[in-house]
Design a protein around this motif. Sequence first.
Motif, PDB file in Angstrom:
ATOM      1  N   ALA A   1      11.928  -6.625 -21.975  1.00 50.33           N
ATOM      2  CA  ALA A   1      12.542  -7.411 -23.044  1.00 50.33           C
ATOM      3  C   ALA A   1      11.639  -7.501 -24.266  1.00 50.33           C
ATOM      4  CB  ALA A   1      12.858  -8.817 -22.546  1.00 50.33           C
ATOM      5  N   GLY A   2      12.277  -7.514 -25.429  1.00 50.58           N
ATOM      6  CA  GLY A   2      11.556  -7.793 -26.663  1.00 50.58           C
ATOM      7  C   GLY A   2      11.283  -9.284 -26.753  1.00 50.58           C
ATOM      8  N   GLY A   3      10.358  -9.671 -27.618  1.00 49.54           N
ATOM      9  CA  GLY A   3      10.014 -11.075 -27.790  1.00 49.54           C
ATOM     10  C   GLY A   3      11.161 -11.894 -28.355  1.00 49.54           C
ATOM     11  N   TYR A   4      11.087 -13.201 -28.138  1.00 50.66           N
ATOM     12  CA  TYR A   4      12.102 -14.132 -28.616  1.00 50.66           C
ATOM     13  C   TYR A   4      12.378 -13.925 -30.108  1.00 50.66           C
ATOM     14  CZ  TYR A   4      14.155 -18.474 -30.267  1.00 50.66           C
ATOM     15  OH  TYR A   4      14.970 -19.386 -30.884  1.00 50.66           O
ATOM     16  N   ASN A   5      13.624 -13.936 -30.466  1.00 50.95           N
ATOM     17  CA  ASN A   5      14.097 -13.897 -31.852  1.00 50.95           C
ATOM     18  C   ASN A   5      13.974 -12.526 -32.506  1.00 50.95           C
ATOM     19  OD1 ASN A   5      15.394 -15.319 -33.938  1.00 50.95           O
ATOM     20  ND2 ASN A   5      13.482 -15.700 -35.001  1.00 50.95           N
ATOM     21  N   GLY A   6      14.243 -11.466 -31.749  1.00 49.84           N
ATOM     22  CA  GLY A   6      14.414 -10.172 -32.409  1.00 49.84           C
ATOM     23  C   GLY A   6      13.437  -9.069 -32.109  1.00 49.84           C
ATOM     24  N   GLY A   7      12.625  -9.171 -31.066  1.00 53.25           N
ATOM     25  CA  GLY A   7      11.758  -8.052 -30.706  1.00 53.25           C
ATOM     26  C   GLY A   7      12.569  -6.932 -30.077  1.00 53.25           C
ATOM     27  N   GLY A   8      12.229  -5.665 -30.392  1.00 53.55           N
ATOM     28  CA  GLY A   8      12.948  -4.516 -29.829  1.00 53.55           C
ATOM     29  C   GLY A   8      12.662  -4.356 -28.346  1.00 53.55           C
ATOM     30  N   ILE A   9      13.683  -3.982 -27.587  1.00 53.60           N
ATOM     31  CA  ILE A   9      13.546  -3.729 -26.153  1.00 53.60           C
ATOM     32  C   ILE A   9      12.812  -2.402 -25.961  1.00 53.60           C
ATOM     33  CG2 ILE A   9      15.782  -2.559 -25.961  1.00 53.60           C
ATOM     34  CD1 ILE A   9      16.145  -3.934 -23.254  1.00 53.60           C
TER      35      ILE A   9
END
Length: 153
Positions: free
Chosen positions: A43-51
Amino acid sequence: RFGSGGFGAIVTAVLKVTPRTTYYIYVGGMGVSRQGTAILARAGGYNGGGISGTTEGSGGGGASDIRSSTSRASRILVAGGGGGGSVGCGNLNGKGGNGGSNGGIPPNNPCPAYNLASGGSQSAGGTGAFAVLSGVNYYGSTGSLGVGGAGQT
């Protein structure tokens, strides 16, 4: 050969505020790091990190922003999320682009059909990674506004 996710962007500004107005501050989180040999997306980071890509890589850092309401549409100031990491090529790792940057083609690229995921910006989502490895095409999805692109799967 696995790549780390890109960092969320940094932005500085002077913001004129209105008295008795509520502002909402969202701080991006760290993407999930690659641990072990499991073949799965991180998972990407909270609030918009790329997977990350499903082969190798870590999730990108999330975007940080200031809003006039809880809706993403009310963003006043945005530091875009980082792109997801993905499989590398040759001696290069597949690090995702930092927020506000392009992933692009690495310098001295040994694989001409290879692009890293880019970070999201204030006005557009990051591009997904692309690679042709051993004759197989791998694609990552494009992010949305303030969200980094995904590493290839």
